[in-house]
Design a protein around this motif. Structure first.
Motif: not given
Length: 332
Positions: A77-81, A50-51, A63-66
């Motif tokens: 990155x470098x963005x958090x998730x 989940x970003x 959309x979150x990735x399953x």
């Protein structure tokens, strides 16, 4: 050297962090280590990536990735998730810069969740098991490829060759001489395997220069440039090597790659120079000659014209260091 070889020919994995994460639901971990690349593959159970801005994290409409058993993801990155058992779970742990693992209040967790060599989690026999490989690749060459990837790249177990996973699963918890080198090379191979599968998918939106590698005229020219950047290439000499007219070659190259041959050559040379400035102690003069410039003055002029700073400024800003990544668990 092709596109994927070019990706890893420069700053390949050195001291990359690999671990096995073992969890029993419910669990959720916030990743804020600012690492540019992380590979994750489930060997048991399931998880969600989940970003920030994705559905499930309290905001945004993405959309979150399953991911399930055998699936693999690359997270840029470098963005958090957040990595979690379910997309709407609040994190109980945070991975910060340097791989430091704490609670959200800042209390240390690395020791309490240590389950052995390169193994970390909340339960020794947890139902969810994930192999994680995180490493820093600052190279400008890799940026050309990685910039074409989505923030989260996912391949299902049916879409890629998983033959490396049993070997990685076996090696990740070993503590033998030279083990870090073995794991670094396995991570490189895994990344190449995933990217090769990603770009070869039917209807894949691969970057133009990557697709051009398969062209009978432009592909050989790209390999000539990448393999021998110091050679005094011209449009005419490349066209001759490829057996076509100068005008026809220039037109075909520009159509397929999206930029003229000499612009591509300049970009490649400067990318190589940027890598070597960051990764080595070689002089600007030496690097200039290695990548096809007559000397330090010529490289500096091109570097400043294209990038806005001098090679020395780039070296200073780049720092030359390699930030630690991953979780401080087990043997690294």
């Amino acid at each position: 050297m092709d596109a994927l070889a070019g990706l890893l020919d420069g700053p390949r994995a050195r001291g990359a962090f690999l671990m096995r994460m073992v969890m029993e639901p419910p669990w959720s971990v916030r990743i804020e280590d600012r690492a540019p690349i992380c590979l994750m593959s489930m060997t048991a159970g399931e998880a969600w990536i989940v970003r920030d801005g994705d559905s499930g994290d309290g905001g945004g409409d993405g959309d979150a990735v399953h991911i399930g058993p055998g699936d693999i993801v690359i997270v840029r990155g470098p963005d958090p998730y957040t990595v979690a058992h379910a997309p709407d779970l609040a994190p109980f742990a945070r991975i910060g810069p340097g791989g430091v693992c704490t609670t959200l209040r800042g209390e240390a967790l690395s020791t309490s969740m240590d389950l052995g060599i390169r193994t970390w989690g909340n339960a020794p026999n947890g139902s969810a098991t994930m192999l994680v490989g995180t490493y820093l690749m600052e190279g400008e060459i890799s940026g050309r490829l990685l910039g074409a990837l989505p923030p989260v790249l996912r391949l299902s177990s049916r879409e890629w060759n998983r033959s490396l996973m049993p070997l990685l699963d076996d090696e990740i918890s070993r503590d033998e001489p030279g083990q870090s080198v073995v794991l670094d090379r396995l991570l490189d191979l895994l990344l190449i395997a995933v990217l090769r599968s990603w770009f070869s998918r039917p209807g894949a939106d691969a970057p133009a220069w990557y697709r051009a590698m398969g062209d009978p005229v432009v592909g050989p020219a790209l390999r000539l440039v990448q393999n021998s950047p110091a050679h005094p290439w011209t449009v005419a000499s490349l066209a001759a090597k490829c057996g076509v007219s100068r005008a026809g070659f220039a037109r075909r190259f520009t159509e397929l790659v999206g930029e003229p041959p000499m612009a591509y050559l300049t970009g490649w040379r400067l990318a190589l120079a940027a890598d070597r400035l960051r990764e080595t102690d070689a002089t600007v003069e030496a690097i200039a000659r290695q990548v096809g410039y007559s000397g330090a003055f010529a490289l500096s002029a091109a570097f400043k014209r294209v990038r806005g700073i001098s090679p020395q400024e780039h070296r200073t800003l780049g720092g030359g260091g390699t930030a630690a990544t991953g979780v401080n668990a087990g043997g690294r």
